[in-house]
Design a protein around this motif. Structure first.
Motif, PDB file in Angstrom:
ATOM      1  N   UNK A 131       0.941  -1.097   0.397  1.00 54.45           N
ATOM      2  CA  UNK A 131      -0.009  -0.165  -0.293  1.00 54.45           C
ATOM      3  C   UNK A 131       0.953   1.312   0.260  1.00 54.45           C
ATOM      4  N   UNK A 132       1.697   1.014   0.940  1.00 52.53           N
ATOM      5  CA  UNK A 132       3.029   2.298   0.648  1.00 52.53           C
ATOM      6  C   UNK A 132       3.692   2.481  -0.653  1.00 52.53           C
ATOM      7  N   UNK A 133       3.710   1.531  -1.208  1.00 51.95           N
ATOM      8  CA  UNK A 133       4.188   1.659  -2.800  1.00 51.95           C
ATOM      9  C   UNK A 133       3.532   2.107  -3.831  1.00 51.95           C
ATOM     10  N   UNK A 134       1.845   1.851  -3.439  1.00 49.74           N
ATOM     11  CA  UNK A 134       1.336   2.244  -4.242  1.00 49.74           C
ATOM     12  C   UNK A 134       0.904   3.889  -4.282  1.00 49.74           C
ATOM     13  N   UNK A 135       0.616   4.058  -3.426  1.00 49.40           N
ATOM     14  CA  UNK A 135       0.096   5.393  -2.261  1.00 49.40           C
ATOM     15  C   UNK A 135       1.542   6.452  -3.069  1.00 49.40           C
ATOM     16  N   UNK A 136       2.934   5.735  -3.056  1.00 46.29           N
ATOM     17  CA  UNK A 136       4.089   6.397  -3.493  1.00 46.29           C
ATOM     18  C   UNK A 136       4.135   6.726  -5.211  1.00 46.29           C
ATOM     19  N   UNK A 137       3.446   5.157  -5.899  1.00 45.93           N
ATOM     20  CA  UNK A 137       3.598   5.447  -7.326  1.00 45.93           C
ATOM     21  C   UNK A 137       2.547   6.389  -8.043  1.00 45.93           C
ATOM     22  N   UNK A 138       1.580   7.100  -6.628  1.00 42.40           N
ATOM     23  CA  UNK A 138       0.174   7.698  -7.214  1.00 42.40           C
ATOM     24  C   UNK A 138       0.565   9.015  -6.714  1.00 42.40           C
ATOM     25  N   UNK A 139       1.433   8.967  -5.905  1.00 43.56           N
ATOM     26  CA  UNK A 139       2.089   9.980  -5.546  1.00 43.56           C
ATOM     27  C   UNK A 139       1.224  11.349  -4.961  1.00 43.56           C
ATOM     28  N   UNK A 140       0.275  10.189  -3.886  1.00 44.10           N
ATOM     29  CA  UNK A 140      -0.563  10.327  -2.770  1.00 44.10           C
ATOM     30  C   UNK A 140       0.047  10.571  -1.755  1.00 44.10           C
ATOM     31  N   UNK A 141       1.085  10.065  -1.380  1.00 40.54           N
ATOM     32  CA  UNK A 141       1.902   9.762   0.568  1.00 40.54           C
ATOM     33  C   UNK A 141       1.840  10.675   0.920  1.00 40.54           C
ATOM     34  N   UNK A 142       1.987  12.093   0.733  1.00 39.84           N
ATOM     35  CA  UNK A 142       2.070  13.153   0.949  1.00 39.84           C
ATOM     36  C   UNK A 142       0.721  14.091   1.490  1.00 39.84           C
ATOM     37  N   UNK A 167      -2.270  14.582   3.038  1.00 39.13           N
ATOM     38  CA  UNK A 167      -3.049  15.370   4.332  1.00 39.13           C
ATOM     39  C   UNK A 167      -4.036  14.099   4.349  1.00 39.13           C
ATOM     40  N   UNK A 168      -3.678  13.704   5.355  1.00 40.96           N
ATOM     41  CA  UNK A 168      -4.892  12.510   6.398  1.00 40.96           C
ATOM     42  C   UNK A 168      -6.187  12.567   5.443  1.00 40.96           C
ATOM     43  N   UNK A 169      -6.638  13.935   5.945  1.00 43.92           N
ATOM     44  CA  UNK A 169      -8.387  13.589   5.205  1.00 43.92           C
ATOM     45  C   UNK A 169      -9.026  14.163   4.032  1.00 43.92           C
ATOM     46  N   UNK A 170      -7.110  14.438   2.959  1.00 44.08           N
ATOM     47  CA  UNK A 170      -7.658  14.099   1.762  1.00 44.08           C
ATOM     48  C   UNK A 170      -7.246  12.993   1.218  1.00 44.08           C
ATOM     49  N   UNK A 171      -6.333  11.956   1.859  1.00 45.31           N
ATOM     50  CA  UNK A 171      -5.959  10.669   1.679  1.00 45.31           C
ATOM     51  C   UNK A 171      -7.180   9.463   1.747  1.00 45.31           C
ATOM     52  N   UNK A 172      -8.158   9.490   2.902  1.00 44.60           N
ATOM     53  CA  UNK A 172      -8.903   8.838   3.122  1.00 44.60           C
ATOM     54  C   UNK A 172     -10.331   9.015   2.277  1.00 44.60           C
ATOM     55  N   UNK A 173     -10.323  11.052   2.196  1.00 47.86           N
ATOM     56  CA  UNK A 173     -11.274  10.818   1.684  1.00 47.86           C
ATOM     57  C   UNK A 173     -11.547   9.848  -0.485  1.00 47.86           C
ATOM     58  N   UNK A 174     -10.005  10.950   0.042  1.00 50.45           N
ATOM     59  CA  UNK A 174      -9.911   9.442  -2.114  1.00 50.45           C
ATOM     60  C   UNK A 174     -10.636   8.038  -1.343  1.00 50.45           C
ATOM     61  N   UNK A 175      -9.487   7.283  -0.483  1.00 46.25           N
ATOM     62  CA  UNK A 175     -10.200   6.245  -0.319  1.00 46.25           C
ATOM     63  C   UNK A 175     -11.453   5.786   0.122  1.00 46.25           C
ATOM     64  N   UNK A 176     -12.356   6.513   0.495  1.00 47.11           N
ATOM     65  CA  UNK A 176     -13.045   5.947   0.867  1.00 47.11           C
ATOM     66  C   UNK A 176     -14.520   6.342  -0.334  1.00 47.11           C
ATOM     67  N   UNK A 177     -14.108   7.303  -1.634  1.00 48.77           N
ATOM     68  CA  UNK A 177     -15.000   7.658  -2.161  1.00 48.77           C
ATOM     69  C   UNK A 177     -14.730   6.336  -3.162  1.00 48.77           C
ATOM     70  N   UNK A 178     -13.771   6.014  -3.454  1.00 48.10           N
ATOM     71  CA  UNK A 178     -13.384   4.263  -3.897  1.00 48.10           C
ATOM     72  C   UNK A 178     -14.065   3.615  -3.674  1.00 48.10           C
ATOM     73  N   UNK A 179     -13.628   3.446  -2.331  1.00 49.46           N
ATOM     74  CA  UNK A 179     -14.576   2.188  -1.835  1.00 49.46           C
ATOM     75  C   UNK A 179     -15.891   2.369  -1.732  1.00 49.46           C
ATOM     76  N   UNK A 180     -16.815   3.844  -2.316  1.00 46.59           N
ATOM     77  CA  UNK A 180     -18.137   3.572  -2.101  1.00 46.59           C
ATOM     78  C   UNK A 180     -18.466   3.678  -3.959  1.00 46.59           C
TER      79      UNK A 180
END
Length: 282
Positions: free
Chosen positions: A156-167, A169-182
């Motif tokens: 998961x860390x590698x995918x975040x780095x690849x997609x350049x989303x590892x940096x 803010x946690x709130x934005x990252x969680x929003x992206x994740x939750x959107x995909x899940x929904x």
């Protein structure tokens, strides 16, 4: 090679394999498995959901239970295959945070290229996996789960780095994740960004801005890609008519679905199916 741990009572299973035998190939026909495939020794041509994928050496492919995977029966790759009963991605998301990133993060399964330090890490983990598969005792299943969690977190860390989303803010990252899940949960009945924005308690504009800042495709593009992927799967792997597929994907009128499909693929559903079928038989 096919090393397997199975708990008959729980119906849980995890397998380490190179797909170089009949029983391992049979796993690809089972829709209940997540699949992590590593081209460890050389480049491979695979088929995912009916499309050719070139997996270069030291690239890793992550497939969900929904992806239809065909792998050549030859050595050189190694895969870890597990079902929901062994480790449920959704129920254990608080442990590994891979739902919406590693799995169900887009319409296409992610492929990660391993750097030298990552190769060493994967080699070490898969060596331990092999040792644990060969150590039969009362804690074997738990040890394999511990190793699987480590692999999922690392990946998961590698995918975040690849997609350049590892940096992000946690709130934005969680929003992206939750959107995909929904989207994965509701794409068959919800086709508008506003539908998902409401579920996330955000405005459609806020949602779109977050995706734009993260350099991701727009929310609408992600929704459309997921609908298209399912439409293509059904066209290529079922006997449902285009009208039936339209209804299965939440379209009241087959004509609306046909127009949507053609606008994104250049062909109406029936012609798309005929063309792909002819190509596969050639």
């Amino acid at each position: 090679m096919k090393l397997e741990f199975k708990n008959t009572l729980e119906e849980s299973s995890i397998i380490l394999t190179d797909f170089n035998c009949g029983p391992a190939q049979n796993l690809l026909q089972d829709s209940g498995y997540y699949k992590i495939v590593w081209a460890r020794d050389r480049e491979f041509s695979l088929t995912v959901d009916g499309y050719a994928v070139q997996l270069k050496q030291h690239q890793v492919l992550f497939c969900t239970t929904l992806n239809l995977l065909q792998v050549p029966k030859e050595s050189g790759l190694i895969a870890l295959v597990f079902n929901r009963e062994f480790y449920c991605i959704r129920d254990h998301d608080h442990e590994v945070s891979c739902n919406g990133i590693l799995f169900f993060g887009s319409s296409q399964p992610p492929i990660v290229s391993l750097a030298q330090k990552d190769i060493r890490s994967f080699e070490a983990m898969f060596t331990i996996f092999r040792e644990e598969f060969e150590t039969v005792d009362h804690i074997q299943g738990e040890m394999l789960r511990v190793m699987l969690k480590r692999l999922l977190i690392t990946s998961s860390r590698l995918v975040k780095e690849m997609q350049k989303i590892s940096q992000l803010p946690n709130t934005q990252l969680e929003l992206l994740r939750n959107f995909h899940v929904l989207v994965e949960q509701h794409f068959k009945e919800k086709h508008k960004v506003a539908d998902y924005a409401a579920l996330l308690y955000k405005s459609p504009k806020t949602l779109s801005n977050v995706f734009k800042k993260a350099g991701r495709p727009s929310p609408l593009a992600i929704i459309n890609e997921r609908i298209l992927l399912e439409a293509k799967r059904l066209l290529l792997n079922s006997h449902l008519s285009a009208e039936q597929i339209a209804h299965a994907l939440g379209y009241e009128e087959g004509a609306h679905f046909s127009k949507f499909f053609k606008s994104h693929t250049g062909l109406p559903p029936v012609e798309y199916r005929a063309k792909k079928t002819k190509t596969a038989q050639a």
